[in-house]
Design an enzyme around this catalytic site. Structure first.
Site, PDB file in Angstrom:
ATOM      1  N   SER A 252      34.105 -41.862  39.657  1.00 53.69           N
ATOM      2  CA  SER A 252      33.462 -40.628  39.214  1.00 53.69           C
ATOM      3  C   SER A 252      32.112 -40.949  38.605  1.00 53.69           C
ATOM      4  CB  SER A 252      34.329 -39.929  38.171  1.00 53.69           C
ATOM      5  OG  SER A 252      34.211 -40.643  36.959  1.00 53.69           O
ATOM      6  N   LYS A 253      31.226 -39.968  38.713  1.00 53.03           N
ATOM      7  CA  LYS A 253      29.864 -40.209  38.246  1.00 53.03           C
ATOM      8  C   LYS A 253      29.800 -40.387  36.737  1.00 53.03           C
ATOM      9  CE  LYS A 253      28.673 -35.351  37.958  1.00 53.03           C
ATOM     10  NZ  LYS A 253      28.004 -34.234  38.556  1.00 53.03           N
ATOM     11  N   ARG A 254      30.876 -40.071  36.051  1.00 52.75           N
ATOM     12  CA  ARG A 254      30.890 -40.288  34.606  1.00 52.75           C
ATOM     13  C   ARG A 254      30.944 -41.771  34.265  1.00 52.75           C
ATOM     14  NH1 ARG A 254      32.112 -36.187  30.845  1.00 52.75           N
ATOM     15  NH2 ARG A 254      31.786 -34.222  31.907  1.00 52.75           N
ATOM     16  N   ARG A 468      23.040 -44.194  29.715  1.00 51.06           N
ATOM     17  CA  ARG A 468      24.294 -44.881  29.361  1.00 51.06           C
ATOM     18  C   ARG A 468      23.983 -46.307  28.878  1.00 51.06           C
ATOM     19  NH1 ARG A 468      26.939 -44.043  34.417  1.00 51.06           N
ATOM     20  NH2 ARG A 468      27.168 -41.839  33.983  1.00 51.06           N
TER      21      ARG A 468
END
Ligand code: GLU
Length: 493
Positions: A252-254, A468
């Site tokens: 997932s892009k998270r 991030r």
């Protein structure tokens, strides 16, 4: 019989590596069987589908070296290949199901369906439609249709017994009919749902094998039933294992960049990315790690796909890319490819208006704009020191912005600005202060070109990855902190 496979992406966002992975296996299977591979655009979700996303998907798949024999851009004998251009076909097929008594009109309001859902949740019952409108008499249905009452069309589904279907990798699969919802086939706006359009198209496009992600297994009973209702033969199904993050959760892009555009921007070679995708759940008979597209097709055997969740690990991909860079390119090819990556006009033109007004010589360009050509920046905690913002506030800004940008759908300048502006207001910060740590995260310096424009050029995945990374430099939240922050974030509304 000619083998025909397909990839059927929905153009609702950035081109996903998972799409390329499934496309690669469909193409490999088709090529190895001397068959054809089709690309169909599933854009029945009119709100979320965009032409830009469709174009990016086509461009990215082509960049990777995946080519299709029929599709919206290349044509073919079974078009149109865009579902939004096939409405009449779906309407006609829905009518056939209604006429044969396999489908029914449902007039239930969303309020009724919400209440039903809540009740089922409270009573811990299987969620799904309760068959309310199946009890309407034909006269009643006609009169309500006559009054143009909003309605959908649902398929009839047996309530008892077990549905059995076979999967090329998993053998026989059984699912209780009681778990299968009376799926909406035609929405109130007259457009089909995925299930109807997918089955009708796969049949009309003479698809013989459907290789798709395992998240679709639960849809197979509905599809099988639709094939039966129409009196058609169902293609063979093959549900591929889902790609996973290194922690084994669903990719997932998270957690990981998932857009093909990110890997392109990061300077990966398409051959290496495709090679790596070919290793997701599959291996060459001699277990070699580096192989070309053609070598994979020549050796391809679908039965060699293993079902343990393949991990998409960017570090391994980097390693593989390095071997391609060293072994597959001579000095000239290296220079040529680098030039094509860094100095092509698609990439440069949006940057030029940002830097031209600010330089006196060309030698000023790289110091000012080098960050556009970097991956993760080398950052130092001290770069985030600010005259009024406390270190914890900086961390919070980075985290909240990241959460906002993970949910961000449109990635143009105005949308990103309005999201961050809204966040600044909610956090009671000046927009300038909110943007301060983002400047550092994205470009490494506060004296750089507009951070919002830089983010739109770098794209969502690269921008999020840098934020991030910056958060890691100033200190990611501990588990306990993350919970508190999450609560505070939700309270912002
Ligand atoms: N449109 C579906 C998707 O986006 C296609 C699924 C299928 O291959 O049936 O994944």
């Amino acid at each position: 019989m000619t083998v025909r496979t397909r990839i059927a992406p929905s153009p609702t966002g950035d081109p996903h590596v998972g799409t390329a992975y499934i496309a690669l296996f469909n193409l490999a299977f088709a090529r190895q069987q001397g068959g054809q591979f089709i690309l169909r655009i599933e854009d029945t979700d009119q709100v979320r589908s965009t032409p830009e996303s469709e174009q990016m998907i086509l461009d990215s798949l082509r960049w990777l070296g995946l080519e299709w024999d029929e599709g919206p851009d290349v044509g073919g004998d079974h078009g149109p290949y865009r579902q939004s251009e096939r409405s009449d076909i779906y309407a006609e097929h829905t009518q056939q199901l209604l006429d044969k008594g396999h489908a029914f009109h449902c007039f239930c309001s969303s309020e009724r369906l919400d209440a039903l859902r809540k009740e089922q949740m409270v009573n811990k019952q299987q969620l799904g439609y309760d068959g309310h409108c199946l009890q309407l008499t034909p006269e009643e249905v006609q009169s309500r249709l006559g009054q143009a009452e909003p309605h959908v069309v649902r398929m009839k589904v047996p309530r008892d017994g077990v549905c059995r279907f076979s999967d090329m990798l998993r053998g026989e699969i059984e699912i209780d009919w009681a778990q299968v919802d009376m799926q909406v086939l035609m929405k109130a706006d007259g457009l089909p749902t995925y299930h109807l359009a997918n089955v009708v198209d796969d049949h009309l496009m003479q698809i013989t094998h459907v290789l798709r992600g395992e998240e679709w297994i639960n849809s197979a009973p509905k599809h099988q039933l639709l094939y039966q209702y129409f009196g058609w033969q169902m293609p063979q199904l093959c549900h591929m294992p889902l790609l996973r993050n290194p922690d084994k959760s669903k990719l997932s892009k998270r957690k990981n960049p998932t857009s093909i555009l990110y890997y392109q921007r990061m300077g990966f070679l398409p051959e290496a990315v495709l090679n790596y995708l070919g290793r997701m759940g599959w291996s060459m008979p001699d277990e070699s790690e580096k192989f070309s597209r053609q070598e994979m097709f020549d050796a391809f055997d679908i039965q060699r796909v293993s079902l343990g969740g393949p991990v998409f690990d960017v570090e391994k991909l980097r390693w593989l890319n390095g071997t391609w860079i060293r072994e597959a390119l001579d000095a000239e090819a290296f220079a040529e490819q680098f030039k094509r990556w860094a100095l092509n006009s698609d990439f440069l033109m949006p940057i030029v208006p940002l830097i031209q007004p600010r330089v006196e010589t060309f030698s000023d360009v790289v110091p000012l704009a080098g960050f556009f050509m970097s991956g993760m920046l080398t950052l130092d905690e001290t770069a985030f020191e600010h005259k009024s913002l406390q270190p914890d506030q900086i961390r919070l800004i980075l985290q909240f912005s990241l959460w906002e940008l993970e949910a961000q759908r449109s990635w143009d300048k105005d949308s990103v600005f309005s999201t961050l502006n809204r966040l600044a207001k909610a956090m009671e910060l000046k927009i300038r202060d909110l943007l301060f740590p983002l400047f550092i995260a994205i470009s490494g310096s506060t004296s750089s070109v507009s951070v919002i424009e830089s983010m739109t050029i770098l794209g969502p995945d690269m921008s999020r990855a840098r934020i991030r990374h910056a958060l890691g430099v100033v200190g990611s939240p501990s588990k306990k902190e993350a919970k508190l922050w999450d609560k505070a974030y939700r309270a912002l509304g």
